[in-house]
Scaffold this active site. Structure first.
Site, PDB file in Angstrom:
ATOM      1  N   LYS A  11     -85.844  64.469 -15.708  1.00 58.87           N
ATOM      2  CA  LYS A  11     -86.366  64.031 -17.008  1.00 58.87           C
ATOM      3  C   LYS A  11     -87.879  63.848 -16.939  1.00 58.87           C
ATOM      4  O   LYS A  11     -88.467  63.680 -15.869  1.00 58.87           O
ATOM      5  CB  LYS A  11     -85.704  62.719 -17.447  1.00 58.87           C
ATOM      6  CG  LYS A  11     -86.148  61.469 -16.673  1.00 58.87           C
ATOM      7  CD  LYS A  11     -87.340  60.775 -17.335  1.00 58.87           C
ATOM      8  CE  LYS A  11     -87.877  59.571 -16.588  1.00 58.87           C
ATOM      9  NZ  LYS A  11     -88.426  59.827 -15.272  1.00 58.87           N
ATOM     10  N   SER A 143     -81.722  70.330  -4.651  1.00 51.31           N
ATOM     11  CA  SER A 143     -82.421  69.963  -5.889  1.00 51.31           C
ATOM     12  C   SER A 143     -83.622  70.856  -6.113  1.00 51.31           C
ATOM     13  O   SER A 143     -84.323  71.219  -5.167  1.00 51.31           O
ATOM     14  CB  SER A 143     -82.871  68.501  -5.825  1.00 51.31           C
ATOM     15  OG  SER A 143     -83.478  68.111  -7.039  1.00 51.31           O
ATOM     16  N   GLY A 148     -89.925  62.137  -5.836  1.00 52.06           N
ATOM     17  CA  GLY A 148     -91.008  61.166  -5.855  1.00 52.06           C
ATOM     18  C   GLY A 148     -92.130  61.496  -6.815  1.00 52.06           C
ATOM     19  O   GLY A 148     -93.237  60.982  -6.689  1.00 52.06           O
ATOM     20  N   GLY A 150     -91.733  61.210 -10.259  1.00 52.53           N
ATOM     21  CA  GLY A 150     -91.465  60.583 -11.550  1.00 52.53           C
ATOM     22  C   GLY A 150     -90.633  61.434 -12.482  1.00 52.53           C
ATOM     23  O   GLY A 150     -90.671  61.244 -13.694  1.00 52.53           O
ATOM     24  N   SER A 153     -85.419  62.408 -10.167  1.00 56.72           N
ATOM     25  CA  SER A 153     -84.580  63.112  -9.185  1.00 56.72           C
ATOM     26  C   SER A 153     -83.420  62.238  -8.717  1.00 56.72           C
ATOM     27  O   SER A 153     -82.298  62.727  -8.534  1.00 56.72           O
ATOM     28  CB  SER A 153     -85.411  63.577  -7.991  1.00 56.72           C
ATOM     29  OG  SER A 153     -85.993  62.484  -7.309  1.00 56.72           O
ATOM     30  N   SER A 154     -83.659  60.947  -8.516  1.00 56.00           N
ATOM     31  CA  SER A 154     -82.577  60.074  -8.037  1.00 56.00           C
ATOM     32  C   SER A 154     -81.484  59.914  -9.089  1.00 56.00           C
ATOM     33  O   SER A 154     -80.293  59.879  -8.761  1.00 56.00           O
ATOM     34  CB  SER A 154     -83.129  58.706  -7.642  1.00 56.00           C
ATOM     35  OG  SER A 154     -83.602  57.986  -8.765  1.00 56.00           O
ATOM     36  N   GLU A 199     -78.021  54.403  -9.435  1.00 51.51           N
ATOM     37  CA  GLU A 199     -79.423  54.027  -9.622  1.00 51.51           C
ATOM     38  C   GLU A 199     -79.682  52.587  -9.183  1.00 51.51           C
ATOM     39  O   GLU A 199     -80.737  52.273  -8.635  1.00 51.51           O
ATOM     40  CB  GLU A 199     -79.820  54.207 -11.094  1.00 51.51           C
ATOM     41  CG  GLU A 199     -80.059  55.646 -11.502  1.00 51.51           C
ATOM     42  CD  GLU A 199     -81.400  56.146 -11.010  1.00 51.51           C
ATOM     43  OE1 GLU A 199     -82.397  56.064 -11.744  1.00 51.51           O
ATOM     44  OE2 GLU A 199     -81.452  56.593  -9.857  1.00 51.51           O
ATOM     45  N   ASP A 210     -83.298  57.009 -17.213  1.00 44.34           N
ATOM     46  CA  ASP A 210     -83.242  58.259 -16.444  1.00 44.34           C
ATOM     47  C   ASP A 210     -81.821  58.801 -16.361  1.00 44.34           C
ATOM     48  O   ASP A 210     -81.573  59.993 -16.600  1.00 44.34           O
ATOM     49  CB  ASP A 210     -83.783  58.046 -15.033  1.00 44.34           C
ATOM     50  CG  ASP A 210     -85.293  57.908 -14.998  1.00 44.34           C
ATOM     51  OD1 ASP A 210     -85.893  57.660 -16.058  1.00 44.34           O
ATOM     52  OD2 ASP A 210     -85.883  58.030 -13.908  1.00 44.34           O
TER      53      ASP A 210
END
Length: 479
Positions: A11, A143, A148, A150, A153-154, A199, A210
Site C-alpha cells: 500500500k 515479495s 522497510g 513504508g 510489506s509486513s 501486524e 495497512d
C-alpha cells in the site's frame, strides 16, 4: 494435497500522512507490488512445519508436536476463525517465546529482529487457527515489495499467512466469479481480522490501515481521533485505478524520528502547524468528495488533474513540516522537468518512497512536458523519450523505479498452484517450491506466478497500465 498460493498487495498513503497522527483523515490505496505465499504439503509422517523467506534469508523448521498447543487450546484462551482479536494475549506470547528465540540466533541483531518478528507472527497465527492435527507444510514467502520502505510489506505478508491458514481449516468460501458482494466482504473481513493479529505481532501497535488495504484492495479513508478507541476505516471502492510511478530513494529513515519532528514543530509553532495539518486534512476531504460525487468519471482527464494537483499540494505542505529529504526533492525535480506527473512523498518521509501520479495525454500534447518530447513520439507511448531519459537518470542516481497501479485487487488465491492454459482449462504448468525459490527478481517472480505483461495496454507515458491486474488462474474476492 497439491500446493496452493496466496497473494496480497502493498500500500501507499496517497493523501494525509503525518496529519493522520494528529487525528486528521488519510487515504491509503493498494499498489500492485505484492507478496506471494506458496504452501507445500509434506508427507503426513513428517511432523514439521517450516517458514522460508529467502528474500530476507530466513529459514526455520519447528516440530509440530513440540509447539505449545495446550496454551492456545485452553478454554480461557481459545480463539475461533471468526473472532475479533484487538490485542495479543501475554500468556500466549510467553508460550511461543522460546520457539521464536530459537530462530536465527547467530545472525546480526538487526537481522535477527526481523526474522524473529516474522516467526512470531507466523507461530501466533498458526497456533491460533490450526491444531496439533494440522498437516505438515512448508510456507514459502517471496515479495516484490521493497521491505522497510513504508509500503506495507509486513501487512501484505500477514494477510498472506492469515488467508492461507484460514483456507486450510476451510473457514473461507470462494473466491469465485459469481460470489455475492456481501459474501466477499465477509470473507475479506475474516482474513483482515487475523492479518491484524499478525501486524500486532510485528509492530506492537499498528493502525490497522495497512492490513485493511492489503486484504480488500482499492483504497480506504482512515481516521483515528481517539487512540483509546478503534480507528474509523471506510473502504473507498470507487477510488480510481491509476497508473503510478513509484520511486524508492533507498534512503533509510525512522518513522518515529519523522513523527517527532512534526510534534516538535507543533509545540514550537502550534498555530501555524495546526493550520498546515488542517490544510492536509482539507486535501484528503477534497479527494474523498471528488471521488464520491455522483457520476464521477475516473477516466475524465480533468478529474485526474485534480487528483494529481492535490497530491502535489499535499507534498508541499509536508515539506513545510520538515519531513521531506534532499533525495525526495531530487526525484520531484526530475519528474517536474520531464513533465510527466505530480510527485509527493508517501509514508513518514525523511527518505523512503515517492509516488508519481502520471499526467493525462492531453497535457503532453499541449506542451506540458520536458523539452525532449516530440509530437511524433506521443503516438508511440512506449518510446516516450522523456520517460526513457527519466528512467536512465533515476537509475544513474541510485534510485529504484517501479511501474505499478494504484487501487487494484486485494488478497487473491491460486488453488491449486497451477497456471491455466490459454483455453482456461486446468492442466497447465505447476508452480512447485523449487521453481518458486529459484525465480530471480520481481520480473522472475511475476512471470512464474502468471502475471501477464503481454496483455497490457500502455498509458500515455509508456508505463504498463494495469499489467499486474492480468493474473492467469488467480481468483480475488471483489466487492
Amino acid at each position: 494435497m497439491p500446493p496452493f498460493m496466496v497473494s496480497a498487495p502493498g500500500k501507499v498513503i496517497v493523501y494525509g500522512e503525518h496529519a493522520v497522527v494528529h487525528g486528521k483523515a488519510a487515504i491509503a490505496a493498494s499498489v500492485n507490488l505484492r507478496s506471494y505465499l506458496h504452501v507445500t504439503f509434506l508427507h503426513k509422517t513428517d511432523r514439521t512445519v517450516s517458514l522460508r523467506f529467502p528474500d530476507i534469508s530466513l529459514e526455520h523448521t519447528w516440530n509440530i508436536d513440540d509447539l505449545p498447543w495446550a496454551a492456545f487450546a485452553a478454554p480461557a484462551k481459545k480463539k475461533y476463525y471468526y473472532d475479533l482479536v484487538t490485542s495479543l494475549d501475554p500468556d500466549l506470547v510467553d508460550a511461543i517465546e522460546p520457539h521464536v528465540l530459537s530462530v536465527s540466533p547467530k545472525v546480526p541483531e538487526h537481522v535477527r529482529k526481523i526474522h524473529q518478528s516474522s516467526a512470531k507472527a507466523f507461530l501466533y497465527l498458526f497456533l491460533s487457527l490450526g491444531s496439533q492435527r494440522s498437516p505438515p507444510c512448508v510456507y514459502t514467502l517471496r515479495s516484490t515489495i521493497p521491505i522497510g520502505a513504508g509500503l506495507g510489506s509486513s501487512a501484505s505478508i500477514s494477510t498472506c499467512l492469515a488467508c492461507a491458514l484460514l483456507l486450510q481449516i476451510r473457514a473461507l468460501s470462494g473466491p469465485h466469479d459469481d460470489q455475492p458482494s456481501e459474501e466477499c466482504a465477509l470473507q475479506v473481513e475474516r482474513i483482515n481480522r487475523w492479518a491484524f493479529v499478525g501486524e500486532l505481532c510485528i509492530h506492537g501497535n499498528p493502525s490497522g490501515v495497512d492490513n485493511t488495504v492489503s486484504c480488500g484492495g482499492k483504497a480506504a479513508l482512515f481516521q483515528r481521533k481517539d487512540y483509546s478507541k478503534p480507528p474509523s476505516v471506510q473502504r473507498l471502492g470507487d477510488f480510481p485505478q491509476l497508473p503510478l510511478l513509484l520511486v524508492n530513494t533507498k534512503q533509510s529513515r525512522s518513522t518515529a524520528v519523522e513523527v517527532a519532528k512534526v510534534g516538535t514543530l507543533k509545540k514550537a509553532h502550534p498555530k501555524i502547524a495546526d493550520h498546515i495539518l488542517s490544510a492536509i486534512n482539507d486535501i484528503t476531504e477534497s479527494v474523498h468528495a471528488l471521488i464520491s460525487q455522483e457520476g464521477f468519471d475516473k477516466d475524465d482527464p480533468e478529474n485526474l488533474r485534480q487528483l494529481g494537483e492535490l497530491a502535489a499540494i499535499n507534498h508541499g505542505l509536508l515539506v513545510s513540516l520538515g519531513v521531506s529529504h534532499p533525495k525526495l526533492e531530487r526525484i520531484r525535480a526530475l519528474i517536474d522537468h520531464a513533465g510527466l506527473g505530480w510527485t509527493k512523498l508517501t509514508g513518514a518521509g525523511g527518505g523512503g518512497c515517492a509516488i508519481v501520479i502520471l499526467k493525462p495525454l492531453e497535457d503532453i500534447r499541449n506542451g506540458h512536458h520536458g523539452p525532449d518530447v516530440k509530437e511524433q513520439n506521443i503516438k508511440s507511448a512506449a518510446k516516450n523519450p522523456a520517460l526513457v531519459q527519466l528512467e536512465r537518470q533515476l537509475e544513474a542516481e541510485g534510485f529504484e523505479k517501479f511501474e505499478t497501479t494504484l487501487a487494484g485487487d486485494g488478497v487473491g488465491v491460486l488453488w491449486p498452484a497451477v497456471l491455466h492454459n490459454a483455453s482456461g482449462e486446468e492442466g497447465g504448468e505447476e508452480i512447485d517450491q523449487e521453481k518458486f525459490l529459484k525465480a530471480v527478481g520481481n520480473d522472475g517472480i511475476e512471470k512464474l506466478v502468471g502475471v501477464n505483461a503481454k496483455s497490457a495496454t500502455s498509458n500515455m507515458n509508456g508505463l504498463s497500465n494495469g499489467h499486474t491486474e492480468s493474473r492467469e488462474g488467480w481468483k480475488f474476492w471483489r466487492f
